[in-house]
Design an enzyme around this catalytic site. Sequence first.
Site, PDB file in Angstrom:
ATOM      1  N   ASP A 142       0.643   0.691  -1.951  1.00  0.00           N
ATOM      2  CA  ASP A 142      -0.106   0.536  -3.191  1.00  0.00           C
ATOM      3  C   ASP A 142      -0.757  -0.837  -3.288  1.00  0.00           C
ATOM      4  O   ASP A 142      -0.079  -1.842  -3.489  1.00  0.00           O
ATOM      5  CB  ASP A 142       0.845   0.742  -4.372  1.00  0.00           C
TER       6      ASP A 142
ATOM      7  N   ASP B 154      -9.153   0.164  -5.556  1.00  0.00           N
ATOM      8  CA  ASP B 154      -7.731   0.518  -5.528  1.00  0.00           C
ATOM      9  C   ASP B 154      -7.496   1.732  -4.643  1.00  0.00           C
ATOM     10  O   ASP B 154      -7.772   2.864  -5.032  1.00  0.00           O
ATOM     11  CB  ASP B 154      -7.241   0.788  -6.954  1.00  0.00           C
TER      12      ASP B 154
END
Length: 498
Positions: free
Chosen positions: A114, A329
């Site tokens: 992540d 992201d």
Amino acid sequence: MGATGRGRFSGAGDFIRFSGFSVCVFYMSLLLNFVDSNGADATGGTGVIKVNYKFAGSDPTLSALRAHDDIRHLAVLSGVDLPLGGTGRPEAVGLYYAKIGIGTPPKDYYVQVDTGSDITWVNCIQCQQCPRKGYHGIELTLYDPKDSLTGELVPCNRSFCKAIGAGLSNCSANVSCVYAEIYSDGSYNMGYFVEDFVQYDLVSGDLKTNSGNGSVMFGCSVRQSGDLGSSDDALDGILGFGKSTASMLSQLASTGKVRKMFAHCLDGVNGGGIFAIGHVVQPQVNTTRLLPNQPHYNVNMTGVQVGLDFLNLTRDNFTKFENKGAIIDSGTTLAYLPQFIYDPLVRKILSWQQHLKVQILHDEYSCFDYSGSVDEGFPTVTLHFENSLSLTVYPHDYLFPFEGLICIGWQNSGLSSPDKMNITLLGDLVLSNKLVVYDLENQTIGWTEYNCSSTIKLKDEITGSVHLVGAHSLPSGCNLNIPSSLLVLMGLLLLLLL
């Protein structure tokens, strides 16, 4: 976890800043008492971490896609070089997770990779609510610092604890450094920091690796609530590759083991790809600056082009969010745009096929019946950024099949609540099939279209040698219990120890 839906105050630092509220004081007191009462006191090469695809072989719903992104989102308001497996396609619910070893002797943990999270954390032995089985029956492992010869608590007077804002007043060496991530829906994840060795594979030559490890401080989760404790799609934790000093990248860089640079290339055709830390020397990419004073990978988007036409977006509208920019992201599946961009963009895309009958699924997804080639029937979308950097998104990227229809992957970020109207969040939908290079030393980011099934070249700054790091891909129905030799490898580039 990435910016519409559930959000968290940004890590331990923001939790402390909000600690004047009685609920936060209550949670922190619970945590400190819980840790104490359960006896938690424990005493410049290139590398690779094995990565799997979380939802391999699953048949997702649009609600599942949005739910995943919702858990991430406002988490981004609120890698070291890794070979990738899986796919970021929306119809496959693209999530990537790594198999890493922690401790001495090492035990295996499955953690979500992540770039939108700073803190790396795994579920710990004191956690009574944490699931013991995860997605598709994965056997999850609870970390116990007492079982590791190298595991030890991080006290609250450590500089690391103070730097992330988790240091307490009247702190002493025998008090643990604690953290809490509070989400906007009231759920939370909290625990204490430990330090231990994380195992990975050192790159020893072209497409060759040897075993290596590095000491990392990470969260030991002891309490969870809400969806975080659900076993439906649970993993052992999160591998945080955000910008803060708490991230694994920052910690390894602070010891001189790595350059503060990494790159990923998500293969939207074959699945898998590359996720590498280090200095990418081939291919070269054009770059734009990362916006200052932002906690995530934010860039300034200057225009949106559909086919040959630019959307007529006023300067006033762009001014509303230019200070925060667009968030890059890789942990988010779809792409989220402010309503003043989303509405004209979707209208322009649909104008290429005026006979379409658009259906709104689940009150928020625009879908239609279409049997032709989407690349021939719909326009490319090009996002423009500072320094003449652009990002082209093809119809096969932003359109995907669902329930016999074709649905649009662009999402309205302001649909769920007014405070998210000006958020731009670009996930795997737009990042697939591009090599994205993050240079935190020079505060830039760049990308180029690339064959993510091929190789990239990374430079060892100490020896001057250049090594190939290859792409890897997991089968869509992989079993987590297969031998490690069959698991996807990602090139994790670390500089050799001095």
